[in-house]
Design a protein around this motif. Structure first.
Motif, PDB file in Angstrom:
ATOM      1  N   ARG A 144       0.802  -1.226   0.000  1.00 56.10           N
ATOM      2  CA  ARG A 144       0.000   0.000   0.000  1.00 56.10           C
ATOM      3  C   ARG A 144       0.840   1.284   0.000  1.00 56.10           C
ATOM      4  NH1 ARG A 144      -5.466   0.120   1.331  1.00 56.10           N
ATOM      5  NH2 ARG A 144      -6.430  -1.901   1.798  1.00 56.10           N
ATOM      6  N   PHE A 145       2.152   1.172   0.044  1.00 53.68           N
ATOM      7  CA  PHE A 145       2.999   2.355   0.219  1.00 53.68           C
ATOM      8  C   PHE A 145       3.969   2.483  -0.948  1.00 53.68           C
ATOM      9  CE2 PHE A 145       1.435   0.811   4.233  1.00 53.68           C
ATOM     10  CZ  PHE A 145       0.894   1.968   4.786  1.00 53.68           C
ATOM     11  N   TRP A 164      -3.149 -11.771   2.664  1.00 51.23           N
ATOM     12  CA  TRP A 164      -4.061 -10.683   2.317  1.00 51.23           C
ATOM     13  C   TRP A 164      -5.493 -11.212   2.316  1.00 51.23           C
ATOM     14  CZ3 TRP A 164      -1.893  -5.828   0.808  1.00 51.23           C
ATOM     15  CH2 TRP A 164      -2.832  -4.859   0.447  1.00 51.23           C
ATOM     16  N   PRO A 165      -6.384 -10.682   3.146  1.00 55.78           N
ATOM     17  CA  PRO A 165      -7.705 -11.275   3.331  1.00 55.78           C
ATOM     18  C   PRO A 165      -8.669 -11.051   2.164  1.00 55.78           C
ATOM     19  CG  PRO A 165      -7.515  -9.268   4.608  1.00 55.78           C
ATOM     20  CD  PRO A 165      -6.152  -9.535   4.044  1.00 55.78           C
ATOM     21  N   GLU A 166      -9.654 -11.923   2.095  1.00 57.05           N
ATOM     22  CA  GLU A 166     -10.663 -11.870   1.034  1.00 57.05           C
ATOM     23  C   GLU A 166     -11.397 -10.535   1.010  1.00 57.05           C
ATOM     24  OE1 GLU A 166     -14.473 -14.582  -0.403  1.00 57.05           O
ATOM     25  OE2 GLU A 166     -13.988 -14.438   1.735  1.00 57.05           O
ATOM     26  N   SER A 167     -11.614  -9.917   2.155  1.00 61.55           N
ATOM     27  CA  SER A 167     -12.389  -8.677   2.216  1.00 61.55           C
ATOM     28  C   SER A 167     -11.737  -7.539   1.442  1.00 61.55           C
ATOM     29  CB  SER A 167     -12.581  -8.247   3.676  1.00 61.55           C
ATOM     30  OG  SER A 167     -11.328  -8.058   4.318  1.00 61.55           O
ATOM     31  N   ARG A 168     -10.427  -7.630   1.213  1.00 60.15           N
ATOM     32  CA  ARG A 168      -9.724  -6.597   0.436  1.00 60.15           C
ATOM     33  C   ARG A 168      -9.090  -7.189  -0.821  1.00 60.15           C
ATOM     34  NH1 ARG A 168      -9.214  -5.423   5.781  1.00 60.15           N
ATOM     35  NH2 ARG A 168      -7.262  -6.571   6.103  1.00 60.15           N
ATOM     36  N   ARG A 169      -9.785  -8.152  -1.373  1.00 65.48           N
ATOM     37  CA  ARG A 169      -9.278  -8.886  -2.531  1.00 65.48           C
ATOM     38  C   ARG A 169      -8.990  -7.989  -3.728  1.00 65.48           C
ATOM     39  NH1 ARG A 169     -12.552 -14.055  -5.171  1.00 65.48           N
ATOM     40  NH2 ARG A 169     -10.804 -14.881  -6.424  1.00 65.48           N
ATOM     41  N   GLU A 170      -9.919  -7.113  -4.058  1.00 68.10           N
ATOM     42  CA  GLU A 170      -9.729  -6.262  -5.240  1.00 68.10           C
ATOM     43  C   GLU A 170      -8.617  -5.243  -5.035  1.00 68.10           C
ATOM     44  OE1 GLU A 170     -10.843  -6.655  -8.305  1.00 68.10           O
ATOM     45  OE2 GLU A 170     -11.653  -8.524  -7.473  1.00 68.10           O
ATOM     46  N   VAL A 171      -8.398  -4.822  -3.793  1.00 65.74           N
ATOM     47  CA  VAL A 171      -7.282  -3.914  -3.500  1.00 65.74           C
ATOM     48  C   VAL A 171      -5.965  -4.608  -3.828  1.00 65.74           C
ATOM     49  CG1 VAL A 171      -6.103  -2.612  -1.702  1.00 65.74           C
ATOM     50  CG2 VAL A 171      -8.596  -2.705  -1.731  1.00 65.74           C
ATOM     51  N   TRP A 172      -5.811  -5.843  -3.398  1.00 62.89           N
ATOM     52  CA  TRP A 172      -4.621  -6.636  -3.681  1.00 62.89           C
ATOM     53  C   TRP A 172      -4.366  -6.728  -5.181  1.00 62.89           C
ATOM     54  CZ3 TRP A 172      -0.404  -9.291  -2.056  1.00 62.89           C
ATOM     55  CH2 TRP A 172       0.003 -10.451  -2.731  1.00 62.89           C
ATOM     56  N   ARG A 173      -5.380  -7.118  -5.911  1.00 59.97           N
ATOM     57  CA  ARG A 173      -5.223  -7.320  -7.349  1.00 59.97           C
ATOM     58  C   ARG A 173      -4.896  -6.009  -8.058  1.00 59.97           C
ATOM     59  NH1 ARG A 173      -7.621 -12.250  -9.047  1.00 59.97           N
ATOM     60  NH2 ARG A 173      -8.079 -11.365 -11.088  1.00 59.97           N
ATOM     61  N   TYR A 201      -9.053 -16.159   3.308  1.00 60.59           N
ATOM     62  CA  TYR A 201      -8.104 -15.763   2.272  1.00 60.59           C
ATOM     63  C   TYR A 201      -8.434 -16.471   0.962  1.00 60.59           C
ATOM     64  CZ  TYR A 201      -5.589 -14.471   6.521  1.00 60.59           C
ATOM     65  OH  TYR A 201      -5.243 -13.949   7.729  1.00 60.59           O
ATOM     66  N   THR A 202      -8.366 -15.711  -0.134  1.00 60.80           N
ATOM     67  CA  THR A 202      -8.741 -16.264  -1.433  1.00 60.80           C
ATOM     68  C   THR A 202      -7.582 -16.309  -2.419  1.00 60.80           C
ATOM     69  OG1 THR A 202      -9.603 -14.067  -1.972  1.00 60.80           O
ATOM     70  CG2 THR A 202     -11.200 -15.738  -1.329  1.00 60.80           C
ATOM     71  N   GLY A 203      -6.363 -16.180  -1.944  1.00 58.21           N
ATOM     72  CA  GLY A 203      -5.223 -16.385  -2.816  1.00 58.21           C
ATOM     73  C   GLY A 203      -4.990 -15.247  -3.794  1.00 58.21           C
ATOM     74  N   ASP A 204      -5.278 -15.504  -5.081  1.00 60.00           N
ATOM     75  CA  ASP A 204      -5.020 -14.535  -6.150  1.00 60.00           C
ATOM     76  C   ASP A 204      -3.534 -14.236  -6.293  1.00 60.00           C
ATOM     77  OD1 ASP A 204      -7.812 -14.028  -6.882  1.00 60.00           O
ATOM     78  OD2 ASP A 204      -7.955 -13.008  -4.951  1.00 60.00           O
TER      79      ASP A 204
END
Length: 253
Positions: A144-145, A164-173, A201-204
């Motif tokens: 994030r930095f 990285w948790p599923e709740s912030r999945r799109e942020v990760w990607r 966690y959903t990986g990605d």
């Protein structure tokens, strides 16, 4: 120069160091890559109280990584909870086939979730050279930095180990691709799947090239994915489109 990279995405047992090391070994046993990347805190899960599971640099986790690297002739990197000089670190370990270990201590601790309580933050960026490429080692929340990861013509790829948790999945990607595009660099992001006491966690896990294109994507299951990083292709692109030369100068304090 080319470097084949494998990402190991799996569900780890909570605080089960022997079980997680055995599972990681089974999963990456068939990998053909010269570098294998494991998730954040791959041997324990994302434990916020390091006193329960922290190990010294000569403990089971680092010993296992060194033995694996030496036996297979591959480099291995991943994050672990390390106790060093009376302090606790979320430490990225880069182990060469010679057994030599380079470390990066996570700079940005996830204080929102409590990681900042007992862990000590790192203070230095670490770039390792391996297989003809320069690799910047970073961990999870560091993503994030962008200032901390800004390329100053000093690396070719960023390696992120994460939980990285599923709740912030799109942020990760989204941020993985942003870091690749803005730095004109390959980005390697390995995450876990499954659940722990606080998150799902959903990986990605993904390997992204210097234009933000996906070279390999693990989806949301336990798997090992591989892709090849080509330094010559990267240098041709940086020469043709040298946006890095127009970046704002700055000094990290």
């Amino acid at each position: 120069m080319q470097l084949r990279v494998a990402l190991c995405q799996f569900d780890m047992g909570w605080e089960d160091i022997p079980g997680n090391l055995a599972k990681a070994g089974r999963m990456i046993g068939s990998a053909e890559a010269g570098l294998v990347v494991l998730p954040e805190m791959f041997a324990t899960g994302f434990v916020l109280d390091p006193r329960r599971v922290a190990e010294p640099m000569d403990g089971r986790i680092v010993t296992w990584m060194r033995e694996y690297a030496c036996r297979t002739g591959r480099a291995l990197t991943g994050s672990a909870i390390i106790r060093d000089d009376g302090r606790y670190f979320n430490r990225q370990l880069f182990v060469r086939p010679t057994g030599e270990v380079t470390v990066y201590d996570k700079r940005h601790l996830f204080s929102i979730g409590g990681e900042g309580g007992l862990f000590t933050a790192g203070t230095e960026r670490v770039v390792v050279e391996y297989g003809g490429l320069r690799l910047l080692l970073l961990v999870c929340y560091d993503l994030r930095f962008p200032v901390w990861s800004r390329c100053r013509n000093d690396y070719d790829a960023i390696v992120y180990s994460a939980s990285w948790p599923e709740s912030r999945r799109e942020v990760w990607r989204t941020l993985l691709r942003a870091r690749a595009i803005e730095n004109e660099a390959y980005v390697i992001g390995v995450n876990r799947v499954g659940v722990d006491p606080s998150a799902r966690y959903t990986g990605d896990s993904v390997i992204v090239d210097f234009m933000g294109r996906t070279a390999a994507d693990a989806g949301d299951r336990e798997t090992v994915i591989e892709a090849t990083l080509d330094r010559e292709a990267l240098e041709r692109f940086r020469t043709k489109f040298p946006a890095w030369r127009d970046a704002d100068p700055f000094t990290l304090g």
